[in-house]
Write a protein that holds these residues in place. Structure first.
Motif, short mmCIF file in Angstrom:
data_model
loop_
_atom_site.label_atom_id
_atom_site.label_comp_id
_atom_site.label_asym_id
_atom_site.label_seq_id
_atom_site.Cartn_x
_atom_site.Cartn_y
_atom_site.Cartn_z
N MET A 90 59.93 55.18 49.44
CA MET A 90 60.78 54.51 48.45
C MET A 90 60.16 54.60 47.06
SD MET A 90 62.07 51.16 50.58
CE MET A 90 62.41 51.30 52.33
N ARG A 91 58.84 54.50 46.99
CA ARG A 91 58.17 54.63 45.68
C ARG A 91 58.32 56.04 45.14
NH1 ARG A 91 54.35 50.95 47.91
NH2 ARG A 91 53.03 52.64 48.69
N ALA A 92 58.25 57.02 46.02
CA ALA A 92 58.41 58.41 45.59
C ALA A 92 59.80 58.64 45.01
CB ALA A 92 58.16 59.36 46.75
N LEU A 93 60.81 58.08 45.66
CA LEU A 93 62.19 58.22 45.17
C LEU A 93 62.36 57.50 43.84
CD1 LEU A 93 64.01 57.66 48.57
CD2 LEU A 93 64.10 59.77 47.20
N ALA A 94 61.78 56.32 43.72
CA ALA A 94 61.88 55.57 42.47
C ALA A 94 61.19 56.30 41.34
CB ALA A 94 61.27 54.18 42.65
N GLY A 95 60.07 56.95 41.64
CA GLY A 95 59.33 57.67 40.61
C GLY A 95 60.02 58.94 40.16
N ALA A 96 60.99 59.41 40.93
CA ALA A 96 61.72 60.64 40.56
C ALA A 96 63.08 60.34 39.98
CB ALA A 96 61.86 61.52 41.80
N ALA A 97 63.32 59.08 39.63
CA ALA A 97 64.65 58.69 39.15
C ALA A 97 65.05 59.37 37.85
CB ALA A 97 64.70 57.17 38.98
N GLY A 98 64.08 59.92 37.11
CA GLY A 98 64.40 60.55 35.83
C GLY A 98 64.72 62.03 35.93
N ASP B 2 71.56 58.37 46.23
CA ASP B 2 72.08 58.12 47.57
C ASP B 2 70.97 57.67 48.51
OD1 ASP B 2 74.65 58.74 46.84
OD2 ASP B 2 74.59 60.79 47.62
N ALA B 3 69.82 58.33 48.40
CA ALA B 3 68.69 57.98 49.26
C ALA B 3 68.20 56.57 48.96
CB ALA B 3 67.56 58.99 49.08
N ARG B 4 68.14 56.22 47.68
CA ARG B 4 67.68 54.88 47.31
C ARG B 4 68.68 53.81 47.76
NH1 ARG B 4 65.79 53.90 41.53
NH2 ARG B 4 64.50 52.34 42.60
N LEU B 5 69.97 54.12 47.65
CA LEU B 5 70.97 53.18 48.15
C LEU B 5 70.82 52.98 49.66
CD1 LEU B 5 74.15 54.32 46.16
CD2 LEU B 5 73.03 52.08 45.99
N GLY B 6 70.57 54.07 50.37
CA GLY B 6 70.36 53.97 51.81
C GLY B 6 69.14 53.13 52.15
N CYS B 7 68.09 53.31 51.38
CA CYS B 7 66.88 52.51 51.59
C CYS B 7 67.16 51.03 51.35
CB CYS B 7 65.76 52.98 50.66
SG CYS B 7 65.06 54.60 51.08
N ALA B 8 67.89 50.74 50.28
CA ALA B 8 68.20 49.35 49.96
C ALA B 8 69.07 48.72 51.05
CB ALA B 8 68.91 49.27 48.61
N THR C 237 77.69 54.91 40.58
CA THR C 237 76.55 54.12 41.06
C THR C 237 76.71 52.65 40.73
OG1 THR C 237 75.08 56.02 40.77
CG2 THR C 237 74.04 53.85 40.92
N ARG C 238 77.29 52.34 39.56
CA ARG C 238 77.37 50.94 39.12
C ARG C 238 78.01 50.01 40.13
NH1 ARG C 238 79.62 53.12 33.61
NH2 ARG C 238 77.70 54.00 32.74
N PRO C 239 79.21 50.32 40.65
CA PRO C 239 79.81 49.39 41.61
C PRO C 239 79.01 49.27 42.90
CG PRO C 239 81.12 51.40 41.42
CD PRO C 239 80.13 51.43 40.32
N ALA C 240 78.41 50.38 43.35
CA ALA C 240 77.62 50.33 44.58
C ALA C 240 76.40 49.43 44.40
CB ALA C 240 77.18 51.73 44.99
N ALA C 241 75.74 49.58 43.24
CA ALA C 241 74.58 48.74 42.96
C ALA C 241 74.98 47.28 42.79
CB ALA C 241 73.87 49.25 41.71
#
Length: 248
Positions: free
Chosen positions: A170-178, A190-196, A230-234
């Motif tokens: 999860m940290r790796a995905l967050a660090g690649a958000a840019g 999509d991967a981060r949403l799945g993790c959440a 992404t906004r509505p999903a988040a």
């Protein structure tokens, strides 16, 4: 029925000479032996040895594929070296991965990780997918390094990390958000949403909320169609985290 190795001599001879279009009826005896060997360690070890011995250059691709399907069921660390030797072969790689992906042995995951850094193209994508399917936490550093690579590889790596779902993944995905590649960026979201979603199902509301909020904040600053999606999903995710009636 007791395991009788001699009764399989003829079926294994047929298998050794088998190619596409050949008669598969003789394989029923091997199929039955594999399924019937459950709980019989010596029988399984003998079957595994006989099957693995056919993964050499003298047997056809068709025979090897059959062997890989059986080793996916009964294979152990003993079969890993011969299966690993097939991973660089473009014709045999897929079925070798099929077997290794399903083996509980740690050596199977190690073989896939080693191949990941040596193969290219579709074979590399295959290794990534298998490591993700195994949920191999040891592969996270290797997969994280691929998030900045070519688009197809980055997408596959993001998907695999999203399936592994360890804190490190999860940290790796967050660090690649840019990352700016559109396909890779969408796969990371999509991967981060799945993790959440997984964290929320586990009752880890604060961790899930942190991911949803991070995605919402990033989407609020962007104007792309992906950000709008992404906004509505988040937002829904954040509401679910705050809803005390949600099952935990």
């Amino acid at each position: 029925m007791a395991y009788e190795p001699a009764s399989l001599d003829k079926p294994f001879e047929v298998l050794k000479a088998f190619d596409w279009g050949g008669d598969t009826s003789a394989f029923q005896a091997i199929d039955d032996a594999v399924s019937g060997s459950y709980g019989d360690a010596p029988a399984r070890a003998d079957l595994e040895k006989r099957l693995a011995a056919l993964l050499d250059a003298s047997t056809s691709r068709a025979a090897k594929e059959y062997v890989c399907r059986k080793l996916a069921v009964i294979g152990t660390a003993a079969s890993v070296p011969v299966l690993a030797a097939l991973l660089p072969d473009k014709d045999q790689s897929h079925m070798a991965r099929y077997a290794l992906e399903r083996m509980p042995a740690a050596e199977a995951a190690d073989a896939l990780r080693k191949a990941l850094v040596t193969v290219q193209g579709d074979q590399k994508l295959g290794m990534i997918a298998s490591l993700g399917s195994r949920g191999d936490s040891a592969a996270v550093p290797l997969l994280a390094a691929l998030l900045g690579g070519d688009s197809r590889t980055a997408v596959a790596a993001a998907d695999a990390l999203g399936r592994i779902r360890t804190p490190e993944a999860m940290r790796a995905l967050a660090g690649a958000a840019g990352i700016t590649d559109k396909a890779a960026a969408a796969a990371i979201v999509d991967a981060r949403l799945g993790c959440a979603e997984s964290l929320l199902r586990e009752g880890k509301r604060s961790e899930a909320l942190a991911i949803y909020k991070s995605l919402a904040d990033a989407a609020a600053q962007a104007t792309t169609p992906a950000a709008k999606a992404t906004r509505p999903a988040a937002a829904r995710g954040m509401l679910a985290c705050l809803d005390t009636t949600t099952a935990s």
